[in-house]
Design an enzyme around this catalytic site. Structure first.
Site, PDB file in Angstrom:
ATOM      1  N   HIS A 255      32.162 -34.744  32.029  1.00 18.44           N
ATOM      2  CA  HIS A 255      33.503 -34.546  32.604  1.00 18.44           C
ATOM      3  C   HIS A 255      34.595 -35.124  31.708  1.00 18.44           C
ATOM      4  O   HIS A 255      35.671 -34.546  31.584  1.00 18.44           O
ATOM      5  CB  HIS A 255      33.563 -35.154  34.013  1.00 18.44           C
ATOM      6  CG  HIS A 255      32.771 -34.358  35.009  1.00 18.44           C
ATOM      7  ND1 HIS A 255      31.936 -34.929  35.942  1.00 18.44           N
ATOM      8  CD2 HIS A 255      32.662 -33.012  35.184  1.00 18.44           C
ATOM      9  CE1 HIS A 255      31.373 -33.969  36.665  1.00 18.44           C
ATOM     10  NE2 HIS A 255      31.786 -32.815  36.217  1.00 18.44           N
TER      11      HIS A 255
ATOM     12  N   ASP B 288      32.476 -29.210  41.470  1.00 20.88           N
ATOM     13  CA  ASP B 288      32.109 -30.572  41.862  1.00 20.88           C
ATOM     14  C   ASP B 288      33.294 -31.522  41.789  1.00 20.88           C
ATOM     15  O   ASP B 288      33.223 -32.649  42.262  1.00 20.88           O
ATOM     16  CB  ASP B 288      30.943 -31.085  40.996  1.00 20.88           C
ATOM     17  CG  ASP B 288      31.257 -30.984  39.512  1.00 20.88           C
ATOM     18  OD1 ASP B 288      32.101 -31.764  39.028  1.00 20.88           O
ATOM     19  OD2 ASP B 288      30.669 -30.125  38.833  1.00 20.88           O
TER      20      ASP B 288
ATOM     21  N   ASP C  63      37.147 -15.889  42.329  1.00 22.36           N
ATOM     22  CA  ASP C  63      36.548 -15.589  41.031  1.00 22.36           C
ATOM     23  C   ASP C  63      37.536 -15.920  39.908  1.00 22.36           C
ATOM     24  O   ASP C  63      38.655 -15.389  39.876  1.00 22.36           O
ATOM     25  CB  ASP C  63      36.179 -14.097  41.011  1.00 22.36           C
ATOM     26  CG  ASP C  63      35.495 -13.696  39.717  1.00 22.36           C
ATOM     27  OD1 ASP C  63      35.238 -14.578  38.865  1.00 22.36           O
ATOM     28  OD2 ASP C  63      35.223 -12.492  39.562  1.00 22.36           O
TER      29      ASP C  63
ATOM     30  N   ASP D 280      34.722 -24.795  33.132  1.00 22.98           N
ATOM     31  CA  ASP D 280      33.629 -25.705  33.497  1.00 22.98           C
ATOM     32  C   ASP D 280      32.678 -24.910  34.376  1.00 22.98           C
ATOM     33  O   ASP D 280      32.658 -25.062  35.598  1.00 22.98           O
ATOM     34  CB  ASP D 280      34.233 -26.901  34.239  1.00 22.98           C
ATOM     35  CG  ASP D 280      33.175 -27.896  34.692  1.00 22.98           C
ATOM     36  OD1 ASP D 280      31.979 -27.674  34.437  1.00 22.98           O
ATOM     37  OD2 ASP D 280      33.561 -28.895  35.330  1.00 22.98           O
TER      38      ASP D 280
ATOM     39  N   THR E 198      28.905 -22.578  35.184  1.00 24.91           N
ATOM     40  CA  THR E 198      27.459 -22.540  35.043  1.00 24.91           C
ATOM     41  C   THR E 198      27.110 -21.776  33.759  1.00 24.91           C
ATOM     42  O   THR E 198      27.994 -21.286  33.058  1.00 24.91           O
ATOM     43  CB  THR E 198      26.856 -21.833  36.278  1.00 24.91           C
ATOM     44  OG1 THR E 198      27.694 -20.718  36.611  1.00 24.91           O
ATOM     45  CG2 THR E 198      26.814 -22.740  37.475  1.00 24.91           C
ATOM     46  N   ASP E 199      25.813 -21.664  33.454  1.00 20.90           N
ATOM     47  CA  ASP E 199      25.361 -20.928  32.273  1.00 20.90           C
ATOM     48  C   ASP E 199      25.826 -19.469  32.360  1.00 20.90           C
ATOM     49  O   ASP E 199      26.121 -18.979  33.447  1.00 20.90           O
ATOM     50  CB  ASP E 199      23.825 -20.949  32.194  1.00 20.90           C
ATOM     51  CG  ASP E 199      23.268 -22.358  31.991  1.00 20.90           C
ATOM     52  OD1 ASP E 199      24.050 -23.244  31.604  1.00 20.90           O
ATOM     53  OD2 ASP E 199      22.069 -22.559  32.234  1.00 20.90           O
TER      54      ASP E 199
END
Ligand code: SAM
Length: 289
Positions: free
Chosen positions: A71, A95, A146, A165, A167-168
């Site tokens: 982060h 998160d 989105d 930031d 996900t894959d």
């Protein structure tokens, strides 16, 4: 990419990295939560040594113990590279750990987090409250939708810094790694605008993610780009990158301001920033991984 698994019998969560021929395990006391959202499968685990663990579709997202590395490196280098960042948009980041770091900069006037899945944030509030402690800051705004669509519709020149930031690059995040998305980011950014994106492992993903990301960012119009390196013990190979691209040079930063930063970090400082900019030989030569 990796293929996740869990060995319930031994009490270890294991993420298998097929490409790397390797696996990473964390010893767990218990699985605290599991749910399928319209977008992904989210699980929360209680580990013995790494605090809470969040996984999405079986891949490690973050742990309480080492998320500060990620982060801080996703936020402070970019914020100290821009001359005066006021308007920040985080794509993904549900998160809220990146949001918390961004809001440590007193000059930031508005930080918008755009995550497709509200459940990631609600579970983070419950299981990682320390990451969500700035969510009530009047400069923070949480929007659930989105990021690709949001960026298409953003007003030209309305943002100083975009932080991806995500996900894959599979599932809902796939389009966040495309030239079309970077073109929309470029248009949304002001004159000194920057984008920084998590760009996976130098050891495992140089050829298929990092190098194509630079190419796509340059083709979308960005004048300069660089991948910053940092350790991330819980991600495949333990070695990670954040790729920074800008309308101007991105390898020079406000080092006097970074030295005198008016807030506490656990990893980031001006020397770490300089070190993260050092490029391995294979980055410079564009060799395959
Ligand atoms: N640090 C983590 C990693 O690299 O594994 C990423 C953490 S963060 C939880 C990733 C977030 O990206 C998730 O909350 C997911 O919902 C979000 N996400 C994926 N695709 C998205 C999209 N198209 N728009 C907005 N958010 C997206």
């Amino acid at each position: 990419m990796s293929a996740p698994t869990l060995d319930n019998d031994t009490g270890w969560f294991t993420e298998i990295c097929t490409k790397g021929g390797s696996a990473f395990s964390l010893r767990v006391h218990a699985r605290l939560h599991a749910e399928q959202t319209p977008y992904q499968h989210i699980e929360i685990w209680d580990t013995t040594e790494f605090g809470k663990l969040m996984t999405i579709d079986g891949f490690v997202m973050l742990t309480g113990r080492d998320n500060f590395l990620y982060h801080e490196m996703m936020s402070h280098p970019a914020l100290f590279t821009h001359p005066d960042p006021k308007r920040v948009v985080i794509i993904g980041g549900g998160d809220c750990g990146t949001l918390k770091e961004v809001l440590k900069h007193p000059g930031v006037e508005h930080a918008l987090q755009v995550d497709i899945d509200e459940r990631v944030t609600r579970l983070s509030e419950q299981y990682f409250p320390e990451l969500c402690e700035s969510n009530q800051d009047p400069r923070a705004e949480l929007y659930f939708g989105d990021g690709i669509q949001w960026m298409k519709e953003a007003s030209p020149g309305s943002v100083d810094l975009v932080i991806v930031d995500s996900t894959d690059p599979i599932g809902p995040a796939e389009g966040l790694f495309s030239e079309a998305f970077y073109r929309d980011v470029y248009r949304a950014l002001g004159n000194n605008g920057l984008v920084v994106q998590q760009s996976e492992s130098p050891l495992l993903h140089y050829e298929n993610i990092i190098r194509p990301m630079h190419k796509a960012m340059r083709e979308a119009g960005f004048a300069d780009s660089v991948s910053l390196q940092f350790p991330q013990p819980v991600y495949p190979s333990g070695w990670w990158t954040a790729t920074l691209a800008g309308k101007r040079q991105v390898t020079v930063f406000r080092d006097a301001d970074a030295l005198a930063k008016p807030f506490v970090t656990r990893y980031y400082n001006a020397a770490i920033h300089r070190g993260a900019l050092a490029q391995p030989e294979f980055f410079l030569r564009g060799q395959p991984d």
